[in-house]
Structures are given as C-alpha cells and as structure tokens.
Design a protein around this motif. Sequence first.
Motif, PDB file in Angstrom:
ATOM      1  N   TYR A 279       0.828  -1.207   0.000  1.00  0.00           N
ATOM      2  CA  TYR A 279       0.000   0.000   0.000  1.00  0.00           C
ATOM      3  C   TYR A 279       0.857   1.250   0.000  1.00  0.00           C
ATOM      4  N   GLY A 280       1.841   1.302   0.877  1.00  0.00           N
ATOM      5  CA  GLY A 280       2.733   2.449   0.929  1.00  0.00           C
ATOM      6  C   GLY A 280       3.173   2.795   2.337  1.00  0.00           C
ATOM      7  N   MET A 281       4.456   2.569   2.586  1.00  0.00           N
ATOM      8  CA  MET A 281       5.055   2.926   3.874  1.00  0.00           C
ATOM      9  C   MET A 281       6.357   3.671   3.612  1.00  0.00           C
ATOM     10  N   LEU A 282       6.693   4.542   4.526  1.00  0.00           N
ATOM     11  CA  LEU A 282       7.954   5.275   4.438  1.00  0.00           C
ATOM     12  C   LEU A 282       9.051   4.391   5.008  1.00  0.00           C
ATOM     13  N   GLY A 283      10.031   4.075   4.172  1.00  0.00           N
ATOM     14  CA  GLY A 283      11.124   3.202   4.590  1.00  0.00           C
ATOM     15  C   GLY A 283      12.187   3.953   5.376  1.00  0.00           C
ATOM     16  N   PRO A 284      13.138   3.213   5.945  1.00  0.00           N
ATOM     17  CA  PRO A 284      14.188   3.821   6.767  1.00  0.00           C
ATOM     18  C   PRO A 284      15.105   4.779   6.003  1.00  0.00           C
ATOM     19  N   MET A 285      15.191   4.619   4.689  1.00  0.00           N
ATOM     20  CA  MET A 285      16.037   5.503   3.885  1.00  0.00           C
ATOM     21  C   MET A 285      15.265   6.729   3.384  1.00  0.00           C
ATOM     22  N   GLY A 286      13.983   6.871   3.799  1.00  0.00           N
ATOM     23  CA  GLY A 286      13.196   8.037   3.410  1.00  0.00           C
ATOM     24  C   GLY A 286      12.452   7.899   2.101  1.00  0.00           C
ATOM     25  N   TYR A 287      12.352   6.682   1.571  1.00  0.00           N
ATOM     26  CA  TYR A 287      11.642   6.441   0.320  1.00  0.00           C
ATOM     27  C   TYR A 287      10.337   5.711   0.585  1.00  0.00           C
TER      28      TYR A 287
ATOM     29  N   ILE B  18       1.575   4.435  -2.688  1.00  0.00           N
ATOM     30  CA  ILE B  18       1.929   5.810  -2.311  1.00  0.00           C
ATOM     31  C   ILE B  18       3.229   6.214  -2.997  1.00  0.00           C
ATOM     32  N   GLY B  19       4.219   5.337  -2.988  1.00  0.00           N
ATOM     33  CA  GLY B  19       5.499   5.628  -3.625  1.00  0.00           C
ATOM     34  C   GLY B  19       5.381   5.837  -5.120  1.00  0.00           C
ATOM     35  N   GLU B  20       4.584   5.003  -5.782  1.00  0.00           N
ATOM     36  CA  GLU B  20       4.458   5.125  -7.231  1.00  0.00           C
ATOM     37  C   GLU B  20       3.732   6.410  -7.632  1.00  0.00           C
ATOM     38  N   VAL B  21       2.754   6.830  -6.849  1.00  0.00           N
ATOM     39  CA  VAL B  21       2.091   8.112  -7.123  1.00  0.00           C
ATOM     40  C   VAL B  21       3.046   9.261  -6.800  1.00  0.00           C
ATOM     41  N   HIS B  22       3.741   9.169  -5.672  1.00  0.00           N
ATOM     42  CA  HIS B  22       4.681  10.220  -5.259  1.00  0.00           C
ATOM     43  C   HIS B  22       5.801  10.404  -6.289  1.00  0.00           C
TER      44      HIS B  22
ATOM     45  N   ARG C 121       1.166   9.996   5.102  1.00  0.00           N
ATOM     46  CA  ARG C 121       0.799   9.880   3.689  1.00  0.00           C
ATOM     47  C   ARG C 121       0.270  11.202   3.142  1.00  0.00           C
ATOM     48  N   LEU C 122      -0.454  11.954   3.973  1.00  0.00           N
ATOM     49  CA  LEU C 122      -0.980  13.253   3.545  1.00  0.00           C
ATOM     50  C   LEU C 122       0.123  14.252   3.227  1.00  0.00           C
ATOM     51  N   GLU C 123       1.320  14.027   3.752  1.00  0.00           N
ATOM     52  CA  GLU C 123       2.451  14.917   3.460  1.00  0.00           C
ATOM     53  C   GLU C 123       2.945  14.769   2.025  1.00  0.00           C
ATOM     54  N   VAL C 124       2.687  13.617   1.380  1.00  0.00           N
ATOM     55  CA  VAL C 124       3.272  13.374   0.058  1.00  0.00           C
ATOM     56  C   VAL C 124       2.256  13.175  -1.070  1.00  0.00           C
ATOM     57  N   VAL C 125       1.005  12.829  -0.742  1.00  0.00           N
ATOM     58  CA  VAL C 125      -0.024  12.657  -1.773  1.00  0.00           C
ATOM     59  C   VAL C 125      -1.336  13.272  -1.296  1.00  0.00           C
ATOM     60  N   ASP C 126      -2.213  13.559  -2.240  1.00  0.00           N
ATOM     61  CA  ASP C 126      -3.551  14.059  -1.920  1.00  0.00           C
ATOM     62  C   ASP C 126      -4.538  12.899  -1.962  1.00  0.00           C
ATOM     63  N   PHE C 127      -5.523  12.952  -1.097  1.00  0.00           N
ATOM     64  CA  PHE C 127      -6.567  11.938  -1.040  1.00  0.00           C
ATOM     65  C   PHE C 127      -7.912  12.561  -1.384  1.00  0.00           C
ATOM     66  N   THR C 128      -8.803  11.757  -1.961  1.00  0.00           N
ATOM     67  CA  THR C 128     -10.190  12.179  -2.119  1.00  0.00           C
ATOM     68  C   THR C 128     -10.897  11.883  -0.795  1.00  0.00           C
TER      69      THR C 128
END
Length: 113
Positions: free
Chosen positions: A57-65, A70-74, A91-98
């Motif tokens: 789904y999308g998690m922020l990894g230890p290296m900041g990626y 979420i990553g593919e949209v970002h 997640r709201l910091e990097v993508v917009d949600f409906t």
Amino acid sequence: MILYYVSQEAPYMMLKERQTFLAGNDRFEGYLADILLRLSLTVGFDYEIRLVRDGQYGMLGPMGYWDGMIGEVHREEADLAAGPLTITPRRLEVVDFTEPFLTLRSTALVKKP
C-alpha cells in the motif's frame, strides 16, 4: 492515465474468472473497476488498471523512500491509486486523497467487571 491497485481484494478489485483470454482493463471486476469505468465515461479520460509492482500500500522506509502505491504516485510513476487505503498524516504529506467512499470503524467489546 495509469491506475495502480495493490491487490485483488474482493469486492474492490478482482481478476475475472473466464474461460476466454481477457486483456487490459477487461481482466478486472469489482467495486473500484465499476467506479473507474463510470468516472472515465462521465469525465472523459482513458486509464489502464495495473497491479502495484511490490504489492504494498505504501510505507515510508528507513532511507526516506516510499514503497507501494503511495510511492508510485509520489514518484509520478502512476497518476492515481485506488484501494482500501488508510489516510494517515504521513501519507498526507506526500499525496492528496479524495474523500473516502467507505469508512470502517473498528471497535472492541469488553464485558464489564
């Protein structure tokens, strides 16, 4: 437009079970497949449904990626992601949600002492 979906989760998105060969968006069925078709006909855009490469789904990894949808949209590898995603402050910091079309609330019941 490219859409990525993380997994085949009923009733949101599933691969059709057919005896004949299906290609492209015709391979999928479910609530999100129906919404996307109706939206594309109403608004007027083309899209392609794809499964997210890493199945996440999308998690922020230890290296900041970011990984997953979420990553593919970002990273602008996908224009849109649809699925049962939890909206989090990170997640709201990097993508917009409906606005969510479905909200699940978890509750626990405990017997009074």
